[in-house]
Design an enzyme around this catalytic site. Structure first.
Site, mmCIF file in Angstrom:
data_model
loop_
_atom_site.group_PDB
_atom_site.id
_atom_site.type_symbol
_atom_site.label_atom_id
_atom_site.label_comp_id
_atom_site.label_asym_id
_atom_site.label_seq_id
_atom_site.Cartn_x
_atom_site.Cartn_y
_atom_site.Cartn_z
ATOM 1 C CG PHE A 186 1.726 0.091 -4.442
ATOM 2 C CD1 PHE A 186 2.210 -0.640 -5.378
ATOM 3 C CD2 PHE A 186 0.658 0.180 -3.509
ATOM 4 C CE1 PHE A 186 1.643 -1.840 -5.313
ATOM 5 C CE2 PHE A 186 -0.133 -0.946 -3.815
ATOM 6 C CZ PHE A 186 0.423 -1.900 -4.545
ATOM 7 C CG ASP A 195 5.537 1.176 1.297
ATOM 8 O OD1 ASP A 195 6.000 -0.290 1.289
ATOM 9 O OD2 ASP A 195 4.551 1.290 0.533
ATOM 10 C CE1 TYR A 228 1.167 -8.423 -0.491
ATOM 11 C CE2 TYR A 228 0.031 -8.028 1.485
ATOM 12 C CZ TYR A 228 0.500 -7.799 0.206
ATOM 13 O OH TYR A 228 -0.066 -6.254 -0.046
ATOM 14 C CE LYS A 229 3.690 -6.607 -2.373
ATOM 15 N NZ LYS A 229 3.555 -5.242 -2.214
ATOM 16 N NE ARG A 288 6.502 -6.767 -9.967
ATOM 17 C CZ ARG A 288 5.750 -6.199 -8.902
ATOM 18 N NH1 ARG A 288 6.114 -5.152 -8.418
ATOM 19 N NH2 ARG A 288 4.768 -6.866 -8.646
HETATM 20 C C1 LIG Z 1 2.327 -4.614 -2.015
HETATM 21 C C2 LIG Z 1 2.406 -2.918 -1.775
HETATM 22 C C3 LIG Z 1 1.503 -2.519 -0.842
HETATM 23 C C4 LIG Z 1 0.339 -3.105 -0.627
HETATM 24 O O1 LIG Z 1 -0.465 -2.738 0.292
HETATM 25 P P1 LIG Z 1 -1.700 -3.461 1.161
HETATM 26 O O2 LIG Z 1 -2.022 -2.491 2.057
HETATM 27 O O3 LIG Z 1 -0.893 -4.707 1.831
HETATM 28 O O4 LIG Z 1 -2.655 -3.746 0.176
HETATM 29 C C5 LIG Z 1 1.536 -1.055 -0.627
HETATM 30 N N1 LIG Z 1 2.836 -0.246 -1.080
HETATM 31 C C6 LIG Z 1 4.045 -1.095 -1.734
HETATM 32 C C7 LIG Z 1 5.096 -0.477 -2.126
HETATM 33 C C8 LIG Z 1 3.543 -2.458 -2.059
HETATM 34 O O5 LIG Z 1 4.511 -2.785 -2.982
#
Ligand SMILES: *Cc1c(COP(=O)(O)O)cnc(C)c1O
Length: 424
Positions: free
Chosen positions: A128, A209, A234-235, A384
């Site tokens: 990400f 992560d 939040y996911k 997705r």
């Molecule tokens: C959703 C997501 C994030 C988001 O990071 P935030 O700091 O919450 O904006 C980071 N890494 C991955 C792999 C994600 O899927």
């Protein structure tokens, strides 16, 4: 009964022991929500706990920190106890705090100690982007050029990362490894246990992560001996937009000085002594920085209780069945329309979503949304689809594939342009 019939889907729903949990969620009439891996839906329990926290502000003012049903001063820790059950660790190893990216900064600031030729950070090229940006800035803060010091494992097929390639890249120049548990596009699940063992054999620290696995997949962070981890809530965990995140630090590292300190890093009894010498907390709470975002934490009280009640094993079992069923229907119904299933097929390497590739993915997503089906698009060509164990049905999966087939057959997607939206 034919496996591809609607009756079969309905029968699977009837046999589903988690079916009743769907009633606890707010689902828009006439929609099929398949985006719980981007933003999970609101549950009644989460709504209730948020309102309870608002009420304690209304009733107690400043004293809400220590009074009321959920005293705010202890919320990060008490949620950590629930979270420990969800990610498989001890209560003292986890804290609900910060955001994913801030927590990554905190953990790298704490664990990245370049010395004796071990100076580089290892990640992967499909990770990400926020994680890459954070790692690069941490390297720059130490005076290292990310071009040389951030090593990215390459993908062979543009979708997945071979675990053997990661292990090969664990050289004696690597100080720290940060990898996703599940890749956000293809949904590939990496074997965290094996990768941790291999890293430790080579004397390298490793962290994960968990954004795309927490709430979808069981973890045993403590038993796997993972050094650290961080994730958003939040996911799949349905904590609400911008919900407060969490981090885990293995017990053997507790007591380390936090790389980024603040007064909430303090031992709780000492915090209000207001001394200029920090006495850090002895549990993962030491890695907090400032005042917790209470209103953005509050929905988790209700939401996590659902996960603790059901247990991650049952959630994973249904999730695997939903995605397996979806792949089967896609192969059966959509063979003529140019789709490729881009996620790993086997259970050991499949995360919580199906990743469908198509050159016209952006406009197909728009056509699906116009029909009440909520997927998400990921550049360059990915759709997705995340059927979520707690609130999606087998019939949702069946209907989605039927509607997708209709769209393709009638070329309804051609009405839309093939560009992504601002928030894709
Ligand atoms: C959703 C997501 C994030 C988001 O990071 P935030 O700091 O919450 O904006 C980071 N890494 C991955 C792999 C994600 O899927």
């Amino acid at each position: 009964m034919l496996r591809h019939s609607r009756e079969y889907a309905l029968q699977l729903d009837q046999l589903d022991e988690l079916a009743a949990y769907r009633n606890e969620f707010y689902i828009q009439e006439g929609t099929i929500y398949l985006d719980g891996n981007s933003l999970g839906l609101l549950s009644q329990r989460a709504e209730r706990s948020l309102l309870e926290i608002l009420d304690s502000w209304k009733s107690y003012g400043i004293d809400g920190w220590t009074n009321g049903k959920h005293p705010w001063f202890y919320m990060s820790e008490s949620l950590g106890e629930m979270m420990a059950q969800i990610v498989g660790c001890k209560a003292e190893e986890v804290i609900v705090t910060g955001s994913t990216t801030v927590n990554l900064h905190q953990l790298v600031a704490t664990f990245y100690k370049p010395a004796n030729g071990r100076t580089k950070i290892l990640a992967d090229e499909l990770t990400f982007p926020s994680d890459i940006y954070a790692l690069e800035s941490q390297l720059k803060l130490k005076g290292y050029d990310p071009k040389e010091y951030l090593v990215l494992v390459k993908s062979r097929d543009g979708r997945t990362i071979e675990e053997a390639d990661i292990i090969e890249a664990m050289t004696d120049e690597i100080a720290l490894i940060v990898l996703p548990s599940v890749l956000y596009r293809s949904g590939q699940l990496l074997n965290m246990k094996t990768l941790t063992e291999e890293a430790h054999k080579r004397g390298i620290m490793i962290g994960f992560d968990l954004c795309h696995s927490v709430g979808a997949i069981p973890h045993q962070l403590h038993d796997w001996d993972v050094d650290f981890a961080f994730w958003c809530n939040y996911k799949y965990l349905n904590g609400g937009p911008g919900s407060v995140a969490a981090l885990y630090v293995n017990e053997k590292h507790l007591g380390r000085e936090p790389g980024l300190s603040g007064w909430f890093s303090s031992k709780k009894e000492k915090q209000f002594d207001m001394e200029l010498d920090l006495t850090p907390e002895t549990h993962a709470g030491a890695f907090q920085i400032g005042t917790p975002h209470i209103l953005s934490t509050a929905p988790l009280i209700g939401s996590l209780s659902l996960f603790c009640e059901v247990g991650m094993e049952k959630i994973r079992k249904k999730s695997l069945q939903l995605t397996q069923y979806m792949m089967e229907l896609i192969e059966h119904e959509l063979a003529d329309y140019g789709f490729t299933i881009g996620n790993p097929r086997n259970d050991e390497h499949r995360g919580g979503h199906v990743y469908l590739e198509h050159p016209e993915a952006a406009r197909i997503c728009k056509a699906l949304k116009a029909e009440g089906i909520i997927p998400d698009f990921r550049k360059p060509n990915g759709i997705r689809l995340a059927p979520v164990a707690l609130y999606n049905t087998y019939e949702d999966v069946w209907k989605t594939v039927q509607i997708l087939k209709q769209i393709m057959k009638e070329e309804r997607h051609k009405k839309f342009d093939n560009e992504r939206g601002v928030v894709a």
